[in-house]
Design an enzyme around this catalytic site. Structure first.
Site, PDB file in Angstrom:
ATOM      1  N   HIS A 168      31.825 -43.422  42.675  1.00  0.00           N
ATOM      2  CA  HIS A 168      31.117 -42.277  43.254  1.00  0.00           C
ATOM      3  C   HIS A 168      32.110 -41.269  43.849  1.00  0.00           C
ATOM      4  CE1 HIS A 168      27.611 -44.963  42.966  1.00  0.00           C
ATOM      5  NE2 HIS A 168      28.406 -45.856  43.528  1.00  0.00           N
ATOM      6  N   SER A 211      49.475 -19.682  39.249  1.00  0.00           N
ATOM      7  CA  SER A 211      48.486 -18.664  39.607  1.00  0.00           C
ATOM      8  C   SER A 211      49.183 -17.326  39.725  1.00  0.00           C
ATOM      9  CB  SER A 211      47.808 -19.021  40.939  1.00  0.00           C
ATOM     10  OG  SER A 211      47.060 -17.920  41.446  1.00  0.00           O
TER      11      SER A 211
END
Length: 476
Positions: free
Chosen positions: A150, A280
């Site tokens: 999870h 970036s």
């Protein structure tokens, strides 16, 4: 540059795969199939001369694409346009080119030849990814790391064992692609609606010769067997099996590269990052997992393509309808080009995965004290403590430590709290041993060794000698 070009060609896939789906390869294969047909017809007694066959062979690669395009605009039929173009440079052989055949003799059989070669190319790339990932798994078989369920910290595993989960999926894909390749059948020589009526007429009703013709053309084209029955085309069910296997590969790569992206966010594992690479345009510090993101993006496209093959197969009326043609031109080529691009990128990722053990150790230190509480209780019981009393002590200390983490943003100090509590004095000399991460990974290291030996190595043995010069360089 004017005019649209597919990014699959300009940015992502290999020159080898592009050639397989090129016009040059396609139409040269058409001519080769016409030569194979004429060769087999001559062997079985039709009036075809060696001079005619030699003329066809000499001109197999001399394709006047401009004339072929002009012919197609005139006759609105691609196969006949190329029959005329081939006949133009083979005047002696012109009367026997495409003799008894229908268009699908060249179009379908060419598709199958291309699919076979494309599968062979992809299988080597899959094996290359398996080889690189197996080395990584072996290198990190003993490196403890937090497991996640999870996406929440769970029982520990090792970095190498997690890599084996990715490997297992790729092995299943290799097996599926190898099965599809081994079961691929040639369409062969079947005529307009699959009955071989035209060839029966050519051989004066001699059905045995028609069967021999089909077998011989199949052999000359490098296939061991062809479909015994078909309509005008080979069953499009075969396309669904091929593209489903490719899409399943896409799902495996997407899962693995999503895992890599999550681990990169945790700063535990990263894909290769080159010296001058920019993450970036704005945030100069960033090291984005662009290769894994590319794999996921392309894999999603690949995973969407089986719907086309299923619809095409389902909507073929009776012996054939032509609404399969335009769709298959797009779907089959894009499936293989995309799979090729995915695997090229994955080869690059798997050859340079970087692990940061100190980050992993820090994450373990934040969670392991909670995971070790049962071990602490058992150790205290062995020293004579009351299980229920010990459980309550651990519960209180655990909640206090959790509050420090969640409410105050501090490190997990459960171990320090245990050390400071005189109740736990009997086990303090053994505390570090009880908290050794290596004791929490179960049989993970042994599972890695067993899996690599029993499952991975036999597959790699199939590709011995084919993986040595496998490139993992990205074009962009």
């Amino acid at each position: 540059m004017e005019g649209y070009k597919s990014p699959l060609s300009t940015r992502y896939c290999s020159s080898e795969m592009q050639f397989l789906f090129s016009e040059q390869n396609k139409f040269r294969t058409w001519r080769t199939l016409w030569i194979n047909l004429a060769t087999a017809q001559k062997e079985l007694g039709l009036d075809i001369s060696d001079e005619q066959l030699d003329e066809m062979r000499r001109n197999v690669a001399q394709i006047d694409f401009t004339h072929a395009q002009e012919e197609e605009r005139r006759v609105r039929h691609d196969v006949m346009a190329h029959v005329h173009t081939f006949a133009r440079c083979c005047p002696l052989a012109a009367p026997i080119i495409h003799l008894g055949a229908t268009s699908c003799y060249v179009t379908d059989n060419t598709d199958l030849l291309v699919i076979r070669s494309a599968l062979e190319l992809l299988l080597v790339r899959v094996a290359g990814c398996v080889q690189r990932l197996a080395r990584f798994a072996q290198q990190h078989r003993d490196t403890p790391t937090l497991g996640f369920t999870h996406f929440q910290p769970a029982q520990m595993t090792t970095v190498g064992k997690r890599a084996c989960l990715w490997l297992q999926d790729l092995l299943m894909d290799e097996r599926a692609l190898r099965r599809v390749h081994s079961e691929l059948r040639f369409r062969g020589v079947k005529g307009t609606t699959g009955t071989q009526a035209s060839f029966l007429q050519l051989f004066d009703g001699d059905g045995e010769k028609v069967k021999q013709l089909d077998r011989r053309v199949c052999q000359l084209s490098g296939f061991e067997r062809s479909f015994l029955v078909c309509g005008q085309t080979y069953t499009r069910k075969q396309d669904t099996e091929v593209v489903n296997a490719l899409a399943s590969l896409g799902a495996s790569v997407h899962k693995m590269c999503t895992d890599v992206r999550l681990l990169a966010s945790l700063k535990e594992v990263e894909e290769p990052f080159e010296k001058d690479q920019i993450g970036s345009s704005a945030m100069a510090y960033k090291r984005n997992p662009m290769r894994s993101e590319r794999c996921c993006a392309l894999s999603r496209h690949l995973m969407a393509l089986p719907a086309n093959t299923l619809h095409t197969h389902a909507t073929q009326w009776l012996e054939r309808t032509l609404d399969d043609s335009a769709n298959r031109r797009l779907t089959l080529s894009e499936a293989f080009l995309t799979a090729d691009a995915v695997l090229l990128t994955l080869l690059n990722v798997t050859q340079g995965l970087v692990v940061y053990p100190k980050v992993i150790e820090r994450h373990i230190s934040q969670e392991l004290p909670f995971m070790a509480t049962e071990n602490l209780i058992m150790a205290m019981v062995r020293k004579g403590a009351d299980r229920q009393e010990c459980h309550e002590k651990i519960r209180v200390l655990s909640h206090e430590a959790a509050a420090q983490v969640k409410e105050h943003g501090k490190d997990n100090d459960l171990v320090a709290r245990v050390e400071a509590d005189a109740y736990f004095a009997p086990i303090l000399p053994h505390l570090q041993q009880l908290l050794d991460p290596a004791t929490f990974v179960g049989r993970a290291p042994q599972q890695v060794t067993e899996f690599l030996q029993e499952e991975v190595q036999p597959v790699l043995d199939l590709y011995q000698g084919k993986l040595d010069n496998l490139s993992a360089e990205l074009s962009v």
